[in-house]
Motif scaffolding. Structure first.
Motif, PDB file in Angstrom:
ATOM      1  N   LEU A   7       0.823  -1.204   0.000  1.00 50.82           N
ATOM      2  CA  LEU A   7       0.000   0.000   0.000  1.00 50.82           C
ATOM      3  C   LEU A   7       0.857   1.253   0.000  1.00 50.82           C
ATOM      4  CD1 LEU A   7      -3.053   0.811   0.164  1.00 50.82           C
ATOM      5  CD2 LEU A   7      -2.703   1.072   2.618  1.00 50.82           C
ATOM      6  N   VAL A   8       1.834   1.304   0.904  1.00 49.26           N
ATOM      7  CA  VAL A   8       2.663   2.507   0.993  1.00 49.26           C
ATOM      8  C   VAL A   8       3.623   2.612  -0.193  1.00 49.26           C
ATOM      9  CG1 VAL A   8       4.528   1.483   2.382  1.00 49.26           C
ATOM     10  CG2 VAL A   8       4.003   3.908   2.609  1.00 49.26           C
ATOM     11  N   ALA A   9       4.126   1.479  -0.680  1.00 51.52           N
ATOM     12  CA  ALA A   9       5.010   1.510  -1.846  1.00 51.52           C
ATOM     13  C   ALA A   9       4.259   1.979  -3.089  1.00 51.52           C
ATOM     14  CB  ALA A   9       5.619   0.128  -2.083  1.00 51.52           C
ATOM     15  N   THR A  10       3.024   1.526  -3.245  1.00 60.28           N
ATOM     16  CA  THR A  10       2.196   1.960  -4.378  1.00 60.28           C
ATOM     17  C   THR A  10       1.860   3.433  -4.270  1.00 60.28           C
ATOM     18  OG1 THR A  10       1.227  -0.256  -4.516  1.00 60.28           O
ATOM     19  CG2 THR A  10       0.070   1.510  -5.653  1.00 60.28           C
ATOM     20  N   PHE A  11       1.609   3.891  -3.051  1.00 63.66           N
ATOM     21  CA  PHE A  11       1.336   5.313  -2.831  1.00 63.66           C
ATOM     22  C   PHE A  11       2.489   6.171  -3.320  1.00 63.66           C
ATOM     23  CE2 PHE A  11       2.636   8.568   0.336  1.00 63.66           C
ATOM     24  CZ  PHE A  11       1.825   9.593  -0.111  1.00 63.66           C
ATOM     25  N   TRP A  12       3.701   5.834  -2.910  1.00 62.91           N
ATOM     26  CA  TRP A  12       4.860   6.623  -3.334  1.00 62.91           C
ATOM     27  C   TRP A  12       5.080   6.521  -4.837  1.00 62.91           C
ATOM     28  CZ3 TRP A  12       6.262  10.344  -0.487  1.00 62.91           C
ATOM     29  CH2 TRP A  12       6.329  10.258   0.903  1.00 62.91           C
ATOM     30  N   ALA A  13       4.892   5.351  -5.393  1.00 62.33           N
ATOM     31  CA  ALA A  13       5.118   5.167  -6.831  1.00 62.33           C
ATOM     32  C   ALA A  13       4.152   6.003  -7.667  1.00 62.33           C
ATOM     33  CB  ALA A  13       4.974   3.688  -7.192  1.00 62.33           C
ATOM     34  N   ASN A  14       2.924   6.163  -7.194  1.00 63.97           N
ATOM     35  CA  ASN A  14       1.905   6.866  -7.963  1.00 63.97           C
ATOM     36  C   ASN A  14       1.855   8.367  -7.707  1.00 63.97           C
ATOM     37  OD1 ASN A  14      -0.101   4.871  -9.519  1.00 63.97           O
ATOM     38  ND2 ASN A  14       0.598   3.860  -7.664  1.00 63.97           N
ATOM     39  N   ILE A  63      14.018  -5.233   8.464  1.00 60.44           N
ATOM     40  CA  ILE A  63      12.675  -4.757   8.148  1.00 60.44           C
ATOM     41  C   ILE A  63      12.102  -3.952   9.310  1.00 60.44           C
ATOM     42  CG2 ILE A  63      10.306  -5.490   7.695  1.00 60.44           C
ATOM     43  CD1 ILE A  63      11.431  -7.824   6.085  1.00 60.44           C
ATOM     44  N   MET A  64      12.268  -4.449  10.537  1.00 61.03           N
ATOM     45  CA  MET A  64      11.773  -3.722  11.707  1.00 61.03           C
ATOM     46  C   MET A  64      12.461  -2.367  11.830  1.00 61.03           C
ATOM     47  SD  MET A  64       9.658  -3.786  14.276  1.00 61.03           S
ATOM     48  CE  MET A  64       9.212  -5.487  14.701  1.00 61.03           C
ATOM     49  N   GLY A  65      13.753  -2.322  11.575  1.00 62.71           N
ATOM     50  CA  GLY A  65      14.487  -1.061  11.620  1.00 62.71           C
ATOM     51  C   GLY A  65      13.990  -0.056  10.605  1.00 62.71           C
ATOM     52  N   ILE A  98      12.998   3.680   1.068  1.00 66.41           N
ATOM     53  CA  ILE A  98      12.956   2.596   2.051  1.00 66.41           C
ATOM     54  C   ILE A  98      11.771   1.681   1.794  1.00 66.41           C
ATOM     55  CG2 ILE A  98      12.509   2.090   4.490  1.00 66.41           C
ATOM     56  CD1 ILE A  98      14.258   4.416   5.221  1.00 66.41           C
ATOM     57  N   SER A  99      10.611   2.272   1.510  1.00 68.87           N
ATOM     58  CA  SER A  99       9.418   1.457   1.264  1.00 68.87           C
ATOM     59  C   SER A  99       9.623   0.514   0.094  1.00 68.87           C
ATOM     60  CB  SER A  99       8.213   2.369   1.007  1.00 68.87           C
ATOM     61  OG  SER A  99       7.927   3.173   2.130  1.00 68.87           O
ATOM     62  N   ASP A 100      10.224   1.019  -0.970  1.00 68.44           N
ATOM     63  CA  ASP A 100      10.455   0.203  -2.157  1.00 68.44           C
ATOM     64  C   ASP A 100      11.522  -0.849  -1.895  1.00 68.44           C
ATOM     65  OD1 ASP A 100      10.397  -0.790  -4.693  1.00 68.44           O
ATOM     66  OD2 ASP A 100      11.215   0.986  -5.681  1.00 68.44           O
ATOM     67  N   ALA A 101      12.595  -0.462  -1.211  1.00 66.47           N
ATOM     68  CA  ALA A 101      13.699  -1.398  -0.968  1.00 66.47           C
ATOM     69  C   ALA A 101      13.289  -2.532  -0.031  1.00 66.47           C
ATOM     70  CB  ALA A 101      14.896  -0.645  -0.384  1.00 66.47           C
ATOM     71  N   ILE A 102      12.632  -2.188   1.068  1.00 64.38           N
ATOM     72  CA  ILE A 102      12.247  -3.204   2.049  1.00 64.38           C
ATOM     73  C   ILE A 102      11.187  -4.131   1.478  1.00 64.38           C
ATOM     74  CG2 ILE A 102      11.183  -3.547   4.315  1.00 64.38           C
ATOM     75  CD1 ILE A 102      14.098  -2.625   4.328  1.00 64.38           C
ATOM     76  N   PHE A 103      10.376  -3.617   0.584  1.00 61.60           N
ATOM     77  CA  PHE A 103       9.358  -4.444  -0.061  1.00 61.60           C
ATOM     78  C   PHE A 103       9.981  -5.656  -0.732  1.00 61.60           C
ATOM     79  CE2 PHE A 103       6.480  -4.854  -3.919  1.00 61.60           C
ATOM     80  CZ  PHE A 103       5.579  -5.657  -3.270  1.00 61.60           C
ATOM     81  N   ALA A 194       3.388   2.414   9.258  1.00 64.00           N
ATOM     82  CA  ALA A 194       4.591   1.902   9.921  1.00 64.00           C
ATOM     83  C   ALA A 194       4.256   1.386  11.321  1.00 64.00           C
ATOM     84  CB  ALA A 194       5.656   2.990  10.001  1.00 64.00           C
ATOM     85  N   VAL A 195       3.379   2.091  12.026  1.00 62.53           N
ATOM     86  CA  VAL A 195       2.961   1.638  13.358  1.00 62.53           C
ATOM     87  C   VAL A 195       2.230   0.299  13.254  1.00 62.53           C
ATOM     88  CG1 VAL A 195       1.453   2.135  15.317  1.00 62.53           C
ATOM     89  CG2 VAL A 195       2.852   3.957  14.330  1.00 62.53           C
ATOM     90  N   VAL A 196       1.335   0.184  12.274  1.00 63.20           N
ATOM     91  CA  VAL A 196       0.604  -1.072  12.074  1.00 63.20           C
ATOM     92  C   VAL A 196       1.566  -2.197  11.728  1.00 63.20           C
ATOM     93  CG1 VAL A 196      -1.075  -2.259  10.602  1.00 63.20           C
ATOM     94  CG2 VAL A 196      -1.542   0.060  11.394  1.00 63.20           C
ATOM     95  N   ARG A 197       2.532  -1.926  10.867  1.00 65.74           N
ATOM     96  CA  ARG A 197       3.484  -2.958  10.446  1.00 65.74           C
ATOM     97  C   ARG A 197       4.371  -3.401  11.602  1.00 65.74           C
ATOM     98  NH1 ARG A 197       6.130  -0.114   5.396  1.00 65.74           N
ATOM     99  NH2 ARG A 197       5.314   1.723   6.480  1.00 65.74           N
TER     100      ARG A 197
END
Length: 224
Positions: A7-14, A63-65, A98-103, A194-197
């Motif tokens: 969700l967050v990676a798609t948000f940044w990409a779009n 990933i947690m970091g 970070i969102s894209d890399a950790i994905f 990030a809090v949810v994850r």
């Protein structure tokens, strides 16, 4: 966790380019181009350079970091405010990268889940297709939900008018409200996800794998 990550990676990409043009108009076109290009290249560099760290500490901690780093960046950005354009440049670049890399690392945990299931239930063959298929079933909707969610939020602040005429008919006050909404989105959306994850990822119990390749790397790709 994977759903939120997509969700967050798609948000940044779009929306990275749209938000960059609207929130960072003071930057030159070359700097904005650098931001957009770096957000595509930097995640690949991060993945390549982090392989040694993953071998030493495991992907769970990496990933947690990354989740903790996203929270720190969002809190700093919210505290400083929309006026700090240089900080916003860094915030957008780091959070999107970070969102894209950790994905890309979530294939490793799927591989470990397959291995653990095979050992636990003494299966002759691993359930690779079932695990990857189930993962896709629950995560693919995030690719469609992200744009719909963001547009529905921004349309309350006349984002549809901005799209139709470039904002020519919007007053300065309305445009300022729209920019404020965009600013809150780039801070609060990554922060909340990030809090949810972190909360969900804490329940992941397969933490001993340090393999940066994965036993089942040829499974269906989850980032398409």
């Amino acid at each position: 966790t994977n759903f939120c990550q997509i969700l967050v990676a798609t948000f940044w990409a779009n929306f990275l380019a749209i938000f960059g043009d609207q929130l960072l108009p003071e930057l030159s076109s070359s700097l904005r181009s650098l931001l957009y290009g770096s957000s595509t290249l930097l995640p690949r560099v991060i993945v390549l350079m982090s392989s040694g760290i993953i071998r030493r500490v495991g992907y769970f901690r990496v990933i947690m970091g990354s989740f903790i780093l996203e929270i720190i960046m969002c809190v700093i950005m919210l505290t400083c405010g929309i006026e700090y354009k240089s900080l916003m440049f860094v915030h957008i670049l780091i959070c999107s990268s970070i969102s894209d890399a950790i994905f890309s690392l979530f294939n490793l945990c799927l591989s470990d889940i397959i291995d653990s299931d095979q050992v636990l239930y003494k299966r002759r063959t691993p359930l690779s297709s079932m695990v990857y298929g189930t993962n896709a079933l629950f995560t693919k909707p995030a690719i469609s939900i992200a744009p719909v969610l963001i547009v529905s939020i921004l349309n309350r602040y006349n984002y549809n008018t901005l799209q139709s005429d470039g904002g020519a008919s919007l007053s300065d006050e309305i445009l300022q409200d729209l920019h404020g909404a965009m600013f809150r989105v780039i801070c609060l959306l990554p922060l909340s996800l990030a809090v949810v994850r972190i909360f969900v990822w804490g329940y992941y119990t397969i933490r001993k794998s340090h393999d940066s390749q994965g036993t089942h790397p040829n499974g269906p790709c989850i980032n398409t």
